[in-house]
Every structure is written in C-alpha cells, then in structure tokens.
Design a protein around this motif. Sequence first.
Motif, PDB file in Angstrom:
ATOM      1  N   TRP A 156       0.831  -1.187   0.000  1.00 45.56           N
ATOM      2  CA  TRP A 156       0.000   0.000   0.000  1.00 45.56           C
ATOM      3  C   TRP A 156       0.874   1.248   0.000  1.00 45.56           C
ATOM      4  CZ3 TRP A 156      -4.611  -0.616   3.937  1.00 45.56           C
ATOM      5  CH2 TRP A 156      -5.580  -1.450   3.357  1.00 45.56           C
ATOM      6  N   PRO A 157       0.500   2.284  -0.749  1.00 42.44           N
ATOM      7  CA  PRO A 157       1.287   3.528  -0.692  1.00 42.44           C
ATOM      8  C   PRO A 157       1.114   4.198   0.661  1.00 42.44           C
ATOM      9  CG  PRO A 157      -0.707   3.832  -1.992  1.00 42.44           C
ATOM     10  CD  PRO A 157      -0.620   2.354  -1.698  1.00 42.44           C
ATOM     11  N   PRO A 158       2.122   4.939   1.095  1.00 45.90           N
ATOM     12  CA  PRO A 158       2.001   5.606   2.401  1.00 45.90           C
ATOM     13  C   PRO A 158       0.900   6.643   2.385  1.00 45.90           C
ATOM     14  CG  PRO A 158       3.928   6.381   1.203  1.00 45.90           C
ATOM     15  CD  PRO A 158       3.393   5.219   0.424  1.00 45.90           C
ATOM     16  N   CYS A 159       0.319   6.853   3.522  1.00 49.66           N
ATOM     17  CA  CYS A 159      -0.771   7.822   3.645  1.00 49.66           C
ATOM     18  C   CYS A 159      -0.234   9.232   3.445  1.00 49.66           C
ATOM     19  CB  CYS A 159      -1.436   7.714   5.018  1.00 49.66           C
ATOM     20  SG  CYS A 159      -2.198   6.106   5.325  1.00 49.66           S
ATOM     21  N   PRO A 160      -0.915  10.052   2.665  1.00 50.90           N
ATOM     22  CA  PRO A 160      -0.463  11.441   2.499  1.00 50.90           C
ATOM     23  C   PRO A 160      -0.624  12.229   3.788  1.00 50.90           C
ATOM     24  CG  PRO A 160      -2.606  11.121   1.466  1.00 50.90           C
ATOM     25  CD  PRO A 160      -2.144   9.765   1.897  1.00 50.90           C
ATOM     26  N   ILE A 161       0.324  13.094   4.021  1.00 50.68           N
ATOM     27  CA  ILE A 161       0.298  13.929   5.216  1.00 50.68           C
ATOM     28  C   ILE A 161      -0.378  15.261   4.866  1.00 50.68           C
ATOM     29  CG2 ILE A 161       1.689  15.072   6.976  1.00 50.68           C
ATOM     30  CD1 ILE A 161       3.824  12.973   6.518  1.00 50.68           C
ATOM     31  N   PRO A 162      -1.479  15.596   5.502  1.00 57.96           N
ATOM     32  CA  PRO A 162      -2.188  16.846   5.174  1.00 57.96           C
ATOM     33  C   PRO A 162      -1.481  18.066   5.758  1.00 57.96           C
ATOM     34  CG  PRO A 162      -3.309  15.712   6.943  1.00 57.96           C
ATOM     35  CD  PRO A 162      -2.181  14.804   6.529  1.00 57.96           C
ATOM     36  N   VAL A 163      -0.356  18.437   5.150  1.00 55.87           N
ATOM     37  CA  VAL A 163       0.439  19.525   5.711  1.00 55.87           C
ATOM     38  C   VAL A 163      -0.276  20.863   5.549  1.00 55.87           C
ATOM     39  CG1 VAL A 163       2.641  20.729   5.563  1.00 55.87           C
ATOM     40  CG2 VAL A 163       2.561  18.258   5.288  1.00 55.87           C
ATOM     41  N   LEU A 164      -0.861  21.091   4.374  1.00 58.96           N
ATOM     42  CA  LEU A 164      -1.465  22.384   4.077  1.00 58.96           C
ATOM     43  C   LEU A 164      -2.971  22.393   4.281  1.00 58.96           C
ATOM     44  CD1 LEU A 164       0.540  23.298   0.847  1.00 58.96           C
ATOM     45  CD2 LEU A 164       0.978  24.031   3.178  1.00 58.96           C
TER      46      LEU A 164
END
Length: 240
Positions: free
Chosen positions: A35-43
């Motif tokens: 599974w691809p890593p979860c995106p980090i909601p930085v913005l």
Amino acid sequence: MPSTSCWCQPRTCPGILRRVPAFTVQACQRCVVVWPPCPIPVLCIRPARVSRFRGFFLRGDIPISREWGTRCVKHFIKWHTPPEQLNYQRFLPLFFDGLCESTFPYREFARHGVSDLLIAGTERQIFQTIPMLILPMREALNTRNPDIIIATLNALQQLLRVGPSIGIALVPYYRQLLPMLNLYKQRRVNIDDHIDFRSGRRIGDVVNATLELLEQCGGPDAYLNIKYMVPTYESCVYNR
C-alpha cells in the motif's frame, strides 16, 4: 524434486496477493502488494478554536460596536472608550487572540481593533505586551488558513513598524513564529510579463515581505535567527 525459491527470483505468486503497509518488513515478502504511504495533510486548513476575544465581546467586556452609517464609513468599529486610554496589557493580547477568527463579524472586529490599537498606542505600552502576543500569533499561523495567516502577518508587520525596540524584542521568539512560514514561503506565482492585481494578497509575497521586515528591524542577530528557522531565506540587507 521441487526447486527451492530464492530471493533473486521474481516475486510473483499466482494466488491472491496480500496487502501490506509500506516501509515495513512485510513489504519484502513475496505475494504481497504494498500500500502507498498515507499522504500527510500539511497544508490542510485546521478548524480554528473559539477565541477568548469572542467570549469577551459577547459578554460586553470589550468597549466596541459596529460603526453604522453610509457606505463610505471610514472605520468598521466604533470605540466607546478611546483606544489610547485602554489597558494595553489586557486588551491588545485579547484582540490578537481574535485573529484566528474566520466568522463575521468577530474577524473584522479583531483585525480592525488590532490596527487601531497599534496606531494609538505608544512604543512603551506595546513593548510591555510582546510576550503575551506570541502565543495568539502562533495559534493563528497554525490554523493553516491563508486568509488568517495573511491577516496575522499584516498585524506583525504593523507591530514591527511601531518602534525600533519592537523588532529587537521579537528576535528570541522567532522559533515560535517562523516554522510555519517555511510551508508558504515558496508559494509564489510566476506570470512572466503579465499583471496580477492580487499580488498584495498572495501568501508567498506576504511571507517574504514579513521576513525582510523582521531582518531589517531585528538588529544584527536577526538574520542568523531567521536563517536557522527558514533555511531558504536570502538576506535583503547583506545581498544588496
């Protein structure tokens, strides 16, 4: 005799593939799909809390009201007590706490009130309140709301223009204020030879203008402290 599998063979399996998370030991196994890593909601915009400014305003402890009249009203708020007669150590941090508001009319009350207080107050009055202004500005910047960030940086620029001692007093607090500016410093639009009439509202331009003003007003140690927190910043004083 069946052949023994080895790591150099292709990792294929005719059966059902098992899904495993990325960057784990399981990702090195056979018959798996990573599974691809979860995106980090930085913005991503974070919901702002209900400010103390709103509570004090609804309770009637802040001597302001809406200025009603024609469409050409100069001021948005009406002061029932002149701003220069107020206790700055109580009211100025309270108005700065309202900068994280994004709802009408508390947003306008807080922003216009900060501007009026910084204009009417003396350098000595405002200098005494600086330690109490850092936490409200930091919380407003951490909302990641571009509108709130621009309003907070505009208030910070006006605060720096009050007097020469203000910029020097803010240098020890760069570690609390500047980390969030790294996310928005490069958000600038290149439109070649065209004209962008919204240039004053672009967050990247406001961030760079604020950093330059911090360096100009912060004394000889300002650039090193800014460079430590914002590595991509280039000096506007030494690179002329």
